[in-house]
Design a protein around this motif. Structure first.
Motif, PDB file in Angstrom:
ATOM      1  N   MET A   1       0.797  -1.220  -0.150  1.00  0.00           N
ATOM      2  CA  MET A   1       0.069   0.129   0.221  1.00  0.00           C
ATOM      3  C   MET A   1       0.927   1.173   0.073  1.00  0.00           C
ATOM      4  O   MET A   1       0.530   2.145  -0.541  1.00  0.00           O
ATOM      5  CB  MET A   1      -1.032   0.160   1.323  1.00  0.00           C
ATOM      6  CG  MET A   1      -1.969  -0.913   1.048  1.00  0.00           C
ATOM      7  SD  MET A   1      -2.763  -1.343   2.702  1.00  0.00           S
ATOM      8  CE  MET A   1      -3.513   0.134   3.053  1.00  0.00           C
ATOM      9  N   ILE A   2       2.000   1.261   0.731  1.00  0.00           N
ATOM     10  CA  ILE A   2       2.659   2.577   0.842  1.00  0.00           C
ATOM     11  C   ILE A   2       3.328   2.536  -0.571  1.00  0.00           C
ATOM     12  O   ILE A   2       3.463   3.609  -0.935  1.00  0.00           O
ATOM     13  CB  ILE A   2       3.777   2.221   2.057  1.00  0.00           C
ATOM     14  CG1 ILE A   2       3.245   2.141   3.394  1.00  0.00           C
ATOM     15  CG2 ILE A   2       4.914   3.274   1.913  1.00  0.00           C
ATOM     16  CD1 ILE A   2       2.679   3.547   3.813  1.00  0.00           C
TER      17      ILE A   2
ATOM     18  N   THR B   1       1.118   4.028  -2.969  1.00  0.00           N
ATOM     19  CA  THR B   1       0.913   5.511  -2.762  1.00  0.00           C
ATOM     20  C   THR B   1       2.101   6.479  -3.232  1.00  0.00           C
ATOM     21  O   THR B   1       1.726   7.432  -3.730  1.00  0.00           O
ATOM     22  CB  THR B   1       0.993   5.863  -1.032  1.00  0.00           C
ATOM     23  OG1 THR B   1      -0.213   4.833  -0.639  1.00  0.00           O
ATOM     24  CG2 THR B   1       0.535   7.196  -0.639  1.00  0.00           C
ATOM     25  N   LEU B   2       3.281   5.833  -2.975  1.00  0.00           N
ATOM     26  CA  LEU B   2       4.500   6.387  -3.524  1.00  0.00           C
ATOM     27  C   LEU B   2       4.346   6.713  -5.045  1.00  0.00           C
ATOM     28  O   LEU B   2       4.696   7.819  -5.449  1.00  0.00           O
ATOM     29  CB  LEU B   2       5.859   5.769  -3.122  1.00  0.00           C
ATOM     30  CG  LEU B   2       5.996   5.696  -1.756  1.00  0.00           C
ATOM     31  CD1 LEU B   2       7.291   4.800  -1.288  1.00  0.00           C
ATOM     32  CD2 LEU B   2       6.588   7.101  -1.397  1.00  0.00           C
TER      33      LEU B   2
ATOM     34  N   ALA C   1       1.679   6.745  -6.622  1.00  0.00           N
ATOM     35  CA  ALA C   1       0.858   7.987  -7.105  1.00  0.00           C
ATOM     36  C   ALA C   1       1.091   9.309  -6.773  1.00  0.00           C
ATOM     37  O   ALA C   1       1.300   9.826  -7.913  1.00  0.00           O
ATOM     38  CB  ALA C   1      -0.499   7.591  -6.455  1.00  0.00           C
ATOM     39  N   PHE C   2       1.883   9.418  -5.895  1.00  0.00           N
ATOM     40  CA  PHE C   2       2.415  10.699  -5.577  1.00  0.00           C
ATOM     41  C   PHE C   2       3.714  11.245  -6.620  1.00  0.00           C
ATOM     42  O   PHE C   2       3.463  12.030  -6.957  1.00  0.00           O
ATOM     43  CB  PHE C   2       2.834  10.890  -4.102  1.00  0.00           C
ATOM     44  CG  PHE C   2       1.781  11.391  -3.146  1.00  0.00           C
ATOM     45  CD1 PHE C   2       1.173  10.113  -2.643  1.00  0.00           C
ATOM     46  CD2 PHE C   2       1.621  12.629  -2.846  1.00  0.00           C
ATOM     47  CE1 PHE C   2       0.089  10.568  -1.499  1.00  0.00           C
ATOM     48  CE2 PHE C   2       0.504  12.831  -1.925  1.00  0.00           C
ATOM     49  CZ  PHE C   2      -0.004  11.823  -1.326  1.00  0.00           C
TER      50      PHE C   2
ATOM     51  N   LYS D   1      -4.317  10.338 -14.438  1.00  0.00           N
ATOM     52  CA  LYS D   1      -5.611  10.169 -13.503  1.00  0.00           C
ATOM     53  C   LYS D   1      -6.000   8.667 -13.493  1.00  0.00           C
ATOM     54  O   LYS D   1      -6.413   8.140 -12.389  1.00  0.00           O
ATOM     55  CB  LYS D   1      -6.777  10.883 -14.161  1.00  0.00           C
ATOM     56  CG  LYS D   1      -6.890  12.625 -13.884  1.00  0.00           C
ATOM     57  CD  LYS D   1      -7.794  13.288 -14.314  1.00  0.00           C
ATOM     58  CE  LYS D   1      -7.560  14.713 -13.844  1.00  0.00           C
ATOM     59  NZ  LYS D   1      -8.650  15.567 -14.454  1.00  0.00           N
TER      60      LYS D   1
ATOM     61  N   ILE E   1      -3.788   6.716 -11.038  1.00  0.00           N
ATOM     62  CA  ILE E   1      -3.966   6.775  -9.767  1.00  0.00           C
ATOM     63  C   ILE E   1      -5.077   6.445  -9.100  1.00  0.00           C
ATOM     64  O   ILE E   1      -5.280   5.974  -8.106  1.00  0.00           O
ATOM     65  CB  ILE E   1      -3.355   8.320  -9.191  1.00  0.00           C
ATOM     66  CG1 ILE E   1      -4.435   9.266  -9.935  1.00  0.00           C
ATOM     67  CG2 ILE E   1      -1.980   8.683  -9.484  1.00  0.00           C
ATOM     68  CD1 ILE E   1      -4.159  10.705  -9.514  1.00  0.00           C
ATOM     69  N   LEU E   2      -6.121   6.380  -9.908  1.00  0.00           N
ATOM     70  CA  LEU E   2      -7.543   5.870  -9.478  1.00  0.00           C
ATOM     71  C   LEU E   2      -7.464   4.152  -9.365  1.00  0.00           C
ATOM     72  O   LEU E   2      -7.912   3.755  -8.338  1.00  0.00           O
ATOM     73  CB  LEU E   2      -8.515   6.271 -10.599  1.00  0.00           C
ATOM     74  CG  LEU E   2      -9.235   7.546 -10.274  1.00  0.00           C
ATOM     75  CD1 LEU E   2     -10.154   8.011 -11.368  1.00  0.00           C
ATOM     76  CD2 LEU E   2     -10.016   7.722  -9.073  1.00  0.00           C
TER      77      LEU E   2
ATOM     78  N   ALA F   1      -5.456   3.484  -6.250  1.00  0.00           N
ATOM     79  CA  ALA F   1      -6.251   3.866  -5.161  1.00  0.00           C
ATOM     80  C   ALA F   1      -7.079   2.702  -4.906  1.00  0.00           C
ATOM     81  O   ALA F   1      -7.415   2.068  -3.838  1.00  0.00           O
ATOM     82  CB  ALA F   1      -7.210   4.897  -5.260  1.00  0.00           C
ATOM     83  N   ALA F   2      -7.779   2.101  -6.167  1.00  0.00           N
ATOM     84  CA  ALA F   2      -8.821   0.909  -5.858  1.00  0.00           C
ATOM     85  C   ALA F   2      -8.231  -0.296  -5.367  1.00  0.00           C
ATOM     86  O   ALA F   2      -8.561  -0.949  -4.573  1.00  0.00           O
ATOM     87  CB  ALA F   2      -9.345   0.673  -7.229  1.00  0.00           C
TER      88      ALA F   2
ATOM     89  N   GLN G   1      -5.404  -0.447  -3.632  1.00  0.00           N
ATOM     90  CA  GLN G   1      -5.022  -0.181  -2.220  1.00  0.00           C
ATOM     91  C   GLN G   1      -6.436  -0.449  -1.395  1.00  0.00           C
ATOM     92  O   GLN G   1      -6.237  -1.035  -0.169  1.00  0.00           O
ATOM     93  CB  GLN G   1      -4.685   1.223  -2.017  1.00  0.00           C
ATOM     94  CG  GLN G   1      -3.663   1.447  -1.055  1.00  0.00           C
ATOM     95  CD  GLN G   1      -3.207   2.826  -0.679  1.00  0.00           C
ATOM     96  OE1 GLN G   1      -3.499   3.355   0.450  1.00  0.00           O
ATOM     97  NE2 GLN G   1      -2.555   3.548  -1.561  1.00  0.00           N
ATOM     98  N   VAL G   2      -7.518  -0.126  -1.931  1.00  0.00           N
ATOM     99  CA  VAL G   2      -8.766  -0.122  -0.929  1.00  0.00           C
ATOM    100  C   VAL G   2      -8.766  -1.738  -0.810  1.00  0.00           C
ATOM    101  O   VAL G   2      -9.447  -2.223   0.211  1.00  0.00           O
ATOM    102  CB  VAL G   2      -9.702   0.603  -1.751  1.00  0.00           C
ATOM    103  CG1 VAL G   2     -11.048   0.285  -0.968  1.00  0.00           C
ATOM    104  CG2 VAL G   2      -9.476   2.274  -1.188  1.00  0.00           C
TER     105      VAL G   2
ATOM    106  N   GLN H   1      -6.963  -2.911   1.838  1.00  0.00           N
ATOM    107  CA  GLN H   1      -7.475  -2.482   3.123  1.00  0.00           C
ATOM    108  C   GLN H   1      -8.767  -3.518   3.438  1.00  0.00           C
ATOM    109  O   GLN H   1      -8.670  -3.949   4.596  1.00  0.00           O
ATOM    110  CB  GLN H   1      -8.196  -1.013   3.127  1.00  0.00           C
ATOM    111  CG  GLN H   1      -6.953   0.093   3.174  1.00  0.00           C
ATOM    112  CD  GLN H   1      -6.727   0.336   4.648  1.00  0.00           C
ATOM    113  OE1 GLN H   1      -7.453  -0.078   5.510  1.00  0.00           O
ATOM    114  NE2 GLN H   1      -5.952   1.328   4.886  1.00  0.00           N
TER     115      GLN H   1
ATOM    116  N   VAL I   1      -7.964   7.461   1.487  1.00  0.00           N
ATOM    117  CA  VAL I   1      -7.344   6.770   0.155  1.00  0.00           C
ATOM    118  C   VAL I   1      -7.945   7.656  -1.270  1.00  0.00           C
ATOM    119  O   VAL I   1      -7.309   7.852  -2.048  1.00  0.00           O
ATOM    120  CB  VAL I   1      -7.400   5.280   0.099  1.00  0.00           C
ATOM    121  CG1 VAL I   1      -7.027   4.851  -1.580  1.00  0.00           C
ATOM    122  CG2 VAL I   1      -6.354   4.545   1.127  1.00  0.00           C
TER     123      VAL I   1
ATOM    124  N   THR J   1      -6.506  10.784  -3.297  1.00  0.00           N
ATOM    125  CA  THR J   1      -6.480  10.461  -4.863  1.00  0.00           C
ATOM    126  C   THR J   1      -7.157  11.581  -5.678  1.00  0.00           C
ATOM    127  O   THR J   1      -6.813  12.238  -6.501  1.00  0.00           O
ATOM    128  CB  THR J   1      -6.933   8.953  -5.000  1.00  0.00           C
ATOM    129  OG1 THR J   1      -6.057   8.145  -4.649  1.00  0.00           O
ATOM    130  CG2 THR J   1      -6.626   8.810  -6.624  1.00  0.00           C
TER     131      THR J   1
END
Lengths: 111, 209, 623
Positions: free
Chosen positions: A36-37, A40-41, A43-44, A58, A61-62, A65-66, A68-69, A72, B196, B200
């Motif tokens: 996950m980290i 994130t890296l 994406a940033f 776009k 990164i979406l 995010a998906a 990563q979720v 979670q 998250v 984003t």
């Protein structure tokens, strides 16, 4: 009804086994946290580094995010365990309603 | 109900949060609530997306002008890490290690407060540097409502976890409070899930333009 | 504990109800308050019809008329239909699935008190400077500019009662998923339980958008935000969408329980298994599913564009398919059955043509191009009264008649019931059938008067006469309830004689623990299955043992009351009054203090001991 779980005949063997399983699961948790980290890296970085087209950034990164979720939900919130069928049904129904809402608000509100 | 009886490591069930009917109900009910929360936040996201960069005049700050990578990055790391620490807390709960569980929860709460502090600093920054306020534009209203709702959830979660820790500090784990700790940690993860999407959709995509 | 209720005085009984967490008593609370709001909403309807009886009438002023029509709609939907639906659900669903209580008795009570204080708050607007006047949909373009505090009462009142509804929805979902008795599989659940299940899911997903919409409206009106202020970049269409994303599922939230009630009644009084049970379940789920993708048919004329209109029109028409399945299944249930025309059955039979007419005009309205003609006319008014009164209200009246003996242990008078039925039904068609034509002739809805010589006089007069007939029917029902309660002739387990489901296997009213021993379910319509084998009782699924019960608590009431107090502070805060801040703080302290007490004080409930249960021979069950 204090304890409905039937532990095996020898509680100490059972305990050992459970401890081991929990420790193993915790290892998976740490791995998914690392991933996950990492996501994130990326994406940033994708946003921070000049030069990428926003048509590229776009969706990527979406997607990150998906993913990563999903980590979670399925690891941190244990949805990968058995007996989460009903929960998944309701969570994803909620998500579907939410996505339709987002879709409508980005298309047909006289933008 | 014997649910506040003390357990040894051997008698402690494998899934203490679901060992009683009350626990099972609480567990399922809370997940369903999170399903409803999903729709709540989706509606707020939808509103934000519809009103993004909708301002009354050319002087008003837009998403591109406002957001900065470093601040968002630090906030994200804080919250993601707090998610992991609460996983550790639940790991120790399943092993019937009350002290370790409390310790990890303390770390979780500390990270949560740091995140909240950062968010307050951030809002303050926008208001004073950019005159981007709740009432300055539709964009401002939508931004502060979405991110503020999330911040409100963080604050509520902190209060919740703290009161659980204080209440049960002396009596340790039992089948009555194990589900309570468990759903509080689910709530904390959910806050992270929402974040998250916020970092984003609001921050990163806002910076891209 | 209700066992000792008859030994207690009046004050103790009141206290008992204020603190109860028993689903059967909460059902009665919902019934009483829902009934009260139904009467208030009905009075508002009578005001509307009196005002419109003749052209150029000045019975009420234009502004007051706006308040009445807004409060009529809001009250009937949120404060009458919803709680009455919850009354029947609370009374019946735990019994139907063989549960001793709901999953969250405390939250169940909290849900009721939130609804109650929200409803009271909304209605206090009448005495505190005027009621909301922007229609029950409260479109932002209108409501932002409404003078006074009417809209603020609407926003805060609905927010509080909406919270209660959400809690009730989650409670029923968990109850139905987790608390079914052994053998009660999903596909053996009675249709009313199924519809409660689907409806609760709809509540779970439909109320959050309303919450968000109300929050945005509150921020705009009280804190100067700009969500709907076009000059500052806002967009009023957002409110319309949020409202209807909630609002359309809401009508299914109301109608599906009515479908469930009718399914029970048709099977019971045709003395025949419900025709096409699994297709009924499927249709219920499908209606719930489709209910979420049709909301924009309320907004065809907003200007969403032809593509969006076409999609939503087709989706809307698709709902006719599962509804049609249901209609035919009900007819086939009666076919070849030995039909007994009791009062509930009369309602059920009358419901079929009435509701079908509402459905047919629904299809007409769903055709987006034609809708431009019907939009905002009395045709729409006629349509939604045909589905809501012809569906929901008939369903509730049927359900109340049907389950009255189970809730109160005594039967409503059949003769008076028939009088109510006939006057209400005839009055209803008289009121609303003609409104289709008034609408087609061009009479717009929500107007406080109309001019002479436009061909609208006769129609409106007929409509008003019909409304009085309906009011008469309701009056007879109230008299019926009073007479029945005074006589109080006790009845046994199965007063209709043809009960099929678990609730009829236990005494009326059931003991506070419902089932002494959880029953074993051996098929669809479990009590009927046992009856067909010549048994009079259910086979127990467990040995007689201690029963765990939750403790009563006053905290749900105080939590809801705190919000009620805080809402007053918030409402007057926008007038820059200094006393409002302390009021808000005190209110929130009451609420959060009560919540803190709830979470800090352990509440393990208590046990009824096996020995006490064995003494209770007359309460059913066997040792």
């Amino acid at each position: 009804m204090a304890n409905e779980q039937s532990n095996s005949a020898n509680p100490n063997v059972d305990l050992k086994y459970r401890r081991k399983k929990n420790a193993e699961e915790m290892k998976h948790q740490v791995i998914s946290f690392t991933l996950m980290i990492f996501f994130t890296l990326i994406a940033f970085a994708a946003v921070g580094i000049e030069g990428f087209s926003h048509w590229f950034i776009k969706p990527v990164i979406l997607l990150l995010a998906a993913v990563q979720v999903v980590f979670q939900l399925y690891y941190f919130m244990h949805m990968k365990h058995k007996g989460h069928g009903t929960i998944a049904l309701f969570l994803f129904s909620g998500l579907a309603v939410g996505l339709i809402t987002v879709l409508v608000f980005t298309t047909i509100v006289w933008l | 109900m014997q649910s506040d009886e003390r357990f040894t490591d051997a008698t402690w069930p494998a899934s203490p949060e679901k060992a009683t009917l009350e626990g099972k109900n609480k567990y399922l009910g809370f997940w369903l609530f999170l399903g409803g929360e999903t729709v709540l936040f989706a509606s707020l996201f939808a509103t934000y997306l519809a009103l993004k960069d909708k301002v009354p005049n050319g002087d008003a700050a837009l998403a591109k002008d406002l957001f900065e990578l470093p601040l968002t990055f630090v906030a994200t790391m804080l919250l993601l890490t707090s998610s992991l620490t609460s996983v550790y807390a639940m790991y120790h709960m399943k092993n019937n290690h009350f002290k370790q569980m409390q310790a990890w929860l303390v770390i979780t709460v500390a990270l949560g407060f740091a995140f909240l502090g950062l968010e307050i600093y951030e809002f303050n920054h926008y208001v004073h540097e950019y005159h981007h306020t709740f009432t300055s534009s539709a964009f401002g209203s939508a931004f502060y409502t979405l991110v503020g709702f999330h911040g409100g959830h963080v604050a509520f979660g902190l209060m919740w976890i703290i009161s659980l820790m204080v209440r049960n500090a002396r009596r340790g784990l039992n089948l009555y409070n194990a589900p309570k700790f468990y759903v509080a940690s689910l709530y904390w993860h959910f806050i992270d899930v929402v974040w998250v999407f916020i970092f984003t959709v609001v921050y990163l995509m806002g910076m891209v333009g | 504990m209700s066992t000792y209720a008859n030994k207690k005085g009046f004050g103790a009984t009141i206290w008992d109800y204020l603190t109860t967490v028993d689903h059967k008593k909460i059902a009665i609370l919902y019934l009483i308050s829902g009934g009260l709001f139904f009467v208030i909403g009905g009075l508002e309807a009578m005001f509307i019809r009196i005002q419109l009886a003749i052209p150029n009438n000045d019975f009420v002023s234009a502004g007051f008329y706006n308040e009445i029509l807004t409060m009529h709609g809001t009250t009937m939907i949120f404060l009458a239909a919803m709680p009455l639906v919850f009354a029947v659900m609370n009374a019946v669903v735990p019994l139907q699935i063989g549960a001793r209580d709901v999953a969250f008795p405390f939250l169940n009570s909290l849900g009721f008190w939130l609804f109650f204080f929200g409803g009271i708050f909304l209605n206090l607007s009448w005495f505190l400077g005027g009621a909301p006047d922007a229609g029950w949909t409260s479109y932002a373009s209108l409501s932002l500019h409404s003078e006074g505090h009417g809209i603020d009462f609407y926003v805060l009142g609905l927010q509080i009662s909406g919270l209660g509804t959400l809690i009730a929805g989650i409670n029923f979902l968990v109850t139905i998923i987790n608390m079914r008795t052994p053998g009660m599989t999903y596909m053996r659940m009675p249709l009313f339980t199924w519809s409660t299940f689907v409806v609760s899911a709809l509540i779970l997903f439909a109320f959050p958008p309303l919450t968000v919409g109300l929050v945005l409206m509150m921020f705009d009106r009280m804190f100067g935000s700009n969500f709907f202020d076009v000059a500052a970049g806002g967009n009023t269409i957002i409110w319309e969408h949020l409202f209807w994303i909630f609002g359309h599922p809401e009508v299914y939230i109301l109608i599906l329980p009515a479908f469930g009630i009718f399914s029970e009644i048709f099977a019971t009084f045709s003395r025949k298994r419900l025709f096409g049970y699994s297709s009924m379940v499927f249709a219920t789920v499908l209606i719930g599913f489709l209910g979420f993708m049709v909301w924009a048919h309320h907004m065809f004329t907003t200007g969403l564009g032809p593509i969006a209109n076409a999609i939503f029109a087709v989706a809307t028409m698709a709902i006719a398919v599962p509804t049609g399945i249901k209609i035919f299944n009900w007819i086939f249930t009666m076919w070849g059955g030995s039909v007994k025309f009791t009062v509930p059955m009369l309602y059920a039979v009358a419901f079929i043509p009435t509701f079908t007419m509402g459905g047919v005009t629904g299809i007409m309205l769903a055709s987006a191009p034609a809708d431009y003609q019907y939009h905002d006319s009395y045709f729409v008014v006629a349509h939604f009264h045909y589905v809501i009164v012809g569906g929901v209200v008939l369903g509730l009246l049927a359900g109340i008649n049907f389950y009255w003996p189970k809730m109160f242990g005594t039967m409503l008078n059949e003769k008076l019931g028939q009088i109510t039925f006939w006057t209400f039904l005839i009055g209803f068609h008289l009121t609303f059938f003609i409104q289709h034509f008034l609408g087609l002739m061009g009479m717009p809805r929500r107007v406080f008067t109309f001019l002479d010589n436009q061909g609208l006089n006769t129609g409106n007069m007929i409509s008003t006469v019909g409304a009085f007939l309906m009011a008469f029917g309701v009056l007879v029902m109230v008299i019926n309830i009073i007479i029945t309660s005074v006589k109080n002739e006790k009845v046994g387990n199965d007063p209709w004689g043809d009960g099929r489901t678990l609730e009829w296997a236990i005494p009326s009213p059931p003991p506070f623990y419902n089932f002494k021993q959880l029953p074993l379910v051996r098929g669809l319509d479990p009590y009927w299955v046992e009856k067909m084998e010549g048994k009079t009782e259910m086979t127990p699924a467990e040995p007689l043992g201690d029963i765990h019960m939750p403790n009563s608590s006053i905290l749900p009431l105080t939590i809801a009351f705190g919000l009620f107090v805080a809402a007053f502070g918030a409402l007057y805060n926008m007038d820059d009054k200094t006393w409002t801040l302390p009021i808000i703080i005190v209110g929130l302290l009451i609420t959060f203090g009560s919540m803190l007490i709830r979470s800090v004080k352990d509440d393990h409930g208590y046990h009824i001991h096996k020995e006490d249960l064995m003494d209770d021979k007359d309460k059913g069950g066997k040792a």
